[in-house]
Scaffold this motif. Structure first.
Motif, PDB file in Angstrom:
ATOM      1  N   VAL A 114       0.838  -1.198   0.000  1.00  0.00           N
ATOM      2  CA  VAL A 114       0.000   0.000   0.000  1.00  0.00           C
ATOM      3  C   VAL A 114       0.878   1.255   0.000  1.00  0.00           C
ATOM      4  O   VAL A 114       1.992   1.243   0.519  1.00  0.00           O
ATOM      5  N   PRO A 115       0.380   2.356  -0.576  1.00  0.00           N
ATOM      6  CA  PRO A 115       1.149   3.603  -0.584  1.00  0.00           C
ATOM      7  C   PRO A 115       1.120   4.292   0.770  1.00  0.00           C
ATOM      8  O   PRO A 115       0.166   4.148   1.529  1.00  0.00           O
ATOM      9  N   VAL A 116       2.162   5.070   1.040  1.00  0.00           N
ATOM     10  CA  VAL A 116       2.245   5.846   2.279  1.00  0.00           C
ATOM     11  C   VAL A 116       2.226   7.338   1.976  1.00  0.00           C
ATOM     12  O   VAL A 116       1.415   8.082   2.519  1.00  0.00           O
ATOM     13  N   VAL A 117       3.132   7.792   1.098  1.00  0.00           N
ATOM     14  CA  VAL A 117       3.171   9.214   0.754  1.00  0.00           C
ATOM     15  C   VAL A 117       3.729   9.371  -0.655  1.00  0.00           C
ATOM     16  O   VAL A 117       4.700   8.704  -1.032  1.00  0.00           O
ATOM     17  N   THR A 118       3.090  10.212  -1.465  1.00  0.00           N
ATOM     18  CA  THR A 118       3.559  10.467  -2.829  1.00  0.00           C
ATOM     19  C   THR A 118       4.639  11.539  -2.802  1.00  0.00           C
ATOM     20  O   THR A 118       4.478  12.582  -2.165  1.00  0.00           O
ATOM     21  N   VAL A 119       5.735  11.285  -3.521  1.00  0.00           N
ATOM     22  CA  VAL A 119       6.906  12.150  -3.451  1.00  0.00           C
ATOM     23  C   VAL A 119       7.171  12.909  -4.750  1.00  0.00           C
ATOM     24  O   VAL A 119       7.412  14.114  -4.736  1.00  0.00           O
ATOM     25  N   HIS A 120       7.130  12.219  -5.890  1.00  0.00           N
ATOM     26  CA  HIS A 120       7.517  12.901  -7.120  1.00  0.00           C
ATOM     27  C   HIS A 120       6.875  12.253  -8.346  1.00  0.00           C
ATOM     28  O   HIS A 120       6.338  11.141  -8.282  1.00  0.00           O
ATOM     29  N   PRO A 235      -1.791  10.903 -12.719  1.00  0.00           N
ATOM     30  CA  PRO A 235      -1.996   9.892 -11.677  1.00  0.00           C
ATOM     31  C   PRO A 235      -0.784   9.029 -11.402  1.00  0.00           C
ATOM     32  O   PRO A 235      -0.874   8.073 -10.614  1.00  0.00           O
ATOM     33  N   TYR A 236       0.347   9.356 -12.031  1.00  0.00           N
ATOM     34  CA  TYR A 236       1.484   8.448 -11.958  1.00  0.00           C
ATOM     35  C   TYR A 236       2.591   8.917 -11.006  1.00  0.00           C
ATOM     36  O   TYR A 236       3.760   8.603 -11.206  1.00  0.00           O
ATOM     37  N   GLY A 237       2.228   9.656  -9.962  1.00  0.00           N
ATOM     38  CA  GLY A 237       3.216  10.054  -8.972  1.00  0.00           C
ATOM     39  C   GLY A 237       3.817   8.852  -8.267  1.00  0.00           C
ATOM     40  O   GLY A 237       3.132   7.857  -7.997  1.00  0.00           O
ATOM     41  N   ASN A 238       5.095   8.918  -7.978  1.00  0.00           N
ATOM     42  CA  ASN A 238       5.801   7.822  -7.312  1.00  0.00           C
ATOM     43  C   ASN A 238       5.777   8.005  -5.804  1.00  0.00           C
ATOM     44  O   ASN A 238       5.953   9.123  -5.307  1.00  0.00           O
ATOM     45  N   PHE A 239       5.588   6.905  -5.069  1.00  0.00           N
ATOM     46  CA  PHE A 239       5.402   7.013  -3.625  1.00  0.00           C
ATOM     47  C   PHE A 239       6.205   5.990  -2.839  1.00  0.00           C
ATOM     48  O   PHE A 239       6.668   4.984  -3.374  1.00  0.00           O
ATOM     49  N   LEU A 240       6.337   6.279  -1.550  1.00  0.00           N
ATOM     50  CA  LEU A 240       6.855   5.330  -0.584  1.00  0.00           C
ATOM     51  C   LEU A 240       5.744   4.341  -0.291  1.00  0.00           C
ATOM     52  O   LEU A 240       4.584   4.738  -0.102  1.00  0.00           O
ATOM     53  N   ALA A 241       6.055   3.038  -0.265  1.00  0.00           N
ATOM     54  CA  ALA A 241       5.036   2.015  -0.047  1.00  0.00           C
ATOM     55  C   ALA A 241       5.525   0.982   0.955  1.00  0.00           C
ATOM     56  O   ALA A 241       6.735   0.751   1.105  1.00  0.00           O
ATOM     57  N   VAL A 242       4.583   0.358   1.644  1.00  0.00           N
ATOM     58  CA  VAL A 242       4.880  -0.680   2.632  1.00  0.00           C
ATOM     59  C   VAL A 242       3.864  -1.802   2.495  1.00  0.00           C
ATOM     60  O   VAL A 242       2.835  -1.654   1.825  1.00  0.00           O
ATOM     61  N   LYS A 243       4.120  -2.916   3.163  1.00  0.00           N
ATOM     62  CA  LYS A 243       3.114  -3.973   3.247  1.00  0.00           C
ATOM     63  C   LYS A 243       1.999  -3.485   4.170  1.00  0.00           C
ATOM     64  O   LYS A 243       2.250  -2.857   5.198  1.00  0.00           O
ATOM     65  N   LYS A 244       0.761  -3.750   3.793  1.00  0.00           N
ATOM     66  CA  LYS A 244      -0.379  -3.316   4.582  1.00  0.00           C
ATOM     67  C   LYS A 244      -0.228  -3.759   6.027  1.00  0.00           C
ATOM     68  O   LYS A 244       0.098  -4.906   6.313  1.00  0.00           O
ATOM     69  N   GLY A 245      -0.442  -2.831   6.949  1.00  0.00           N
ATOM     70  CA  GLY A 245      -0.262  -3.109   8.372  1.00  0.00           C
ATOM     71  C   GLY A 245       0.979  -2.459   8.941  1.00  0.00           C
ATOM     72  O   GLY A 245       1.119  -2.321  10.151  1.00  0.00           O
ATOM     73  N   ASN A 246       1.891  -2.047   8.031  1.00  0.00           N
ATOM     74  CA  ASN A 246       3.140  -1.425   8.481  1.00  0.00           C
ATOM     75  C   ASN A 246       3.145   0.093   8.308  1.00  0.00           C
ATOM     76  O   ASN A 246       4.175   0.733   8.501  1.00  0.00           O
ATOM     77  N   GLU A 247       1.992   0.658   7.973  1.00  0.00           N
ATOM     78  CA  GLU A 247       1.930   2.104   7.748  1.00  0.00           C
ATOM     79  C   GLU A 247       2.277   2.911   8.992  1.00  0.00           C
ATOM     80  O   GLU A 247       2.763   4.039   8.886  1.00  0.00           O
ATOM     81  N   ASP A 248       2.006   2.349  10.185  1.00  0.00           N
ATOM     82  CA  ASP A 248       2.238   3.089  11.427  1.00  0.00           C
ATOM     83  C   ASP A 248       3.585   2.794  12.071  1.00  0.00           C
ATOM     84  O   ASP A 248       3.848   3.240  13.190  1.00  0.00           O
ATOM     85  N   ASP A 249       4.432   2.046  11.370  1.00  0.00           N
ATOM     86  CA  ASP A 249       5.799   1.820  11.853  1.00  0.00           C
ATOM     87  C   ASP A 249       6.450   3.195  12.068  1.00  0.00           C
ATOM     88  O   ASP A 249       6.471   4.015  11.144  1.00  0.00           O
ATOM     89  N   PRO A 250       6.966   3.480  13.247  1.00  0.00           N
ATOM     90  CA  PRO A 250       7.566   4.802  13.513  1.00  0.00           C
ATOM     91  C   PRO A 250       8.651   5.182  12.513  1.00  0.00           C
ATOM     92  O   PRO A 250       8.782   6.357  12.162  1.00  0.00           O
TER      93      PRO A 250
END
Length: 280
Positions: A114-120, A235-250
């Motif tokens: 899942v995406p976390v934040v779009t960067v560029h 719609p093609y911005g590149n983002f930081l992504a993680v496995k679902k459930g890890n979005e709140d990893d500090p």
């Protein structure tokens, strides 16, 4: 000094998306411990070499320590392994892709990234070593396009937006050359793995190349592209992504904040001069 582990992968067969592909020389067991399950260890992020790993390395060298983030960057040269490594925990996050690509990948492979934040945004472009404008393309010219589902559709939409072809009304992110309804120049298409498109320039009349691979090939999208994607409503911005459930990893939250900082915005502007565009 750049402290980045480099990985190479075999060139994928046309259309293949295999979960078994892993980076050469990687130690998945060691990586898994600090990649995602141990929130106290370094955050390992899989990234394409350019510009993603370069941006992450800037964060690592200039911002991470002050933010209390232990960051490790691992480079991959394909568009499959970063997601499979994120899914299996070999890495804690990845940074290389856009939403349509991820949606297609998750659907086809049963992954849960899942995406976390779009960067560029890296504008997709049409390039040629033989012609200086798209209008110069001759009847029957051969154009190389990426062969993965989303990037091929994106390439065809770029050509359509610039009047080179016409696509079926309402065609989405699964468009192929079979969806072309108008082709005044009778263009022929050569479908290649995205990483191979820059190398094809000597063998074809033109090639649609993803921004990261164009930059790696010493092309300057803002200057060298015959036609270039518009950043407006893209719609093609590149983002930081993680496995679902890890979005709140500090660690993930810290990195997400740093990636959309003024310092990173300035780095992108200064280094890429319009070939990469910050999305924040």
């Amino acid at each position: 000094m750049r402290n980045t582990a480099k990985f190479t992968t075999a060139v994928l067969a046309v259309g293949a998306l295999t979960l078994g592909l892993t980076a050469c020389g990687s130690d998945n067991k060691d990586d898994s411990a600090s990649g995602s399950s141990d929130s106290g260890g370094p955050l390992i992020v899989a990234a394409s070499p350019v510009p993603h790993a370069e941006i992450l390395t800037f964060v690592k060298d200039n911002l991470a320590k002050k933010a209390g983030l232990d960051l490790e960057v691992k480079e991959f040269t394909d568009y499959v392994t970063p997601n499979t490594a994120t899914e299996d925990g070999s890495v804690g996050a990845n940074y290389f892709q856009n939403q349509p690509y991820l949606d297609d990948f998750n659907k086809k492979n049963g992954t849960h990234v899942v995406p976390v934040v779009t960067v560029h945004l890296e504008p997709l472009g049409l390039y040629s070593s033989k012609f200086k404008s798209a209008d110069e393309l001759k009847s029957g010219a051969t154009v190389a396009v990426p062969n993965d589902t989303v990037n091929e559709a994106r390439a065809l939409k770029l050509l359509a937006a610039n009047g080179l072809i016409t696509l079926k009304d309402g065609v989405g992110n699964e468009a192929t050359p079979a969806d072309i309804t108008g082709n005044p120049k009778k263009l022929k298409f050569k479908e290649l793995e995205a990483a191979q498109t820059p190398r094809s320039l000597q063998d074809v009349d033109a090639a649609v190349i993803n921004g990261n691979y164009a930059i790696e090939a010493d092309l300057k999208p803002a200057e060298d592209a015959l036609v270039l994607e518009s950043p407006k409503d893209n719609p093609y911005g590149n983002f930081l992504a993680v496995k679902k459930g890890n979005e709140d990893d500090p660690r993930v939250k810290k990195l997400a904040k740093l990636l959309v900082s003024p310092e990173v915005n300035k780095f992108i502007q200064d280094k890429y001069a319009g070939s990469v565009i910050a999305s924040f």
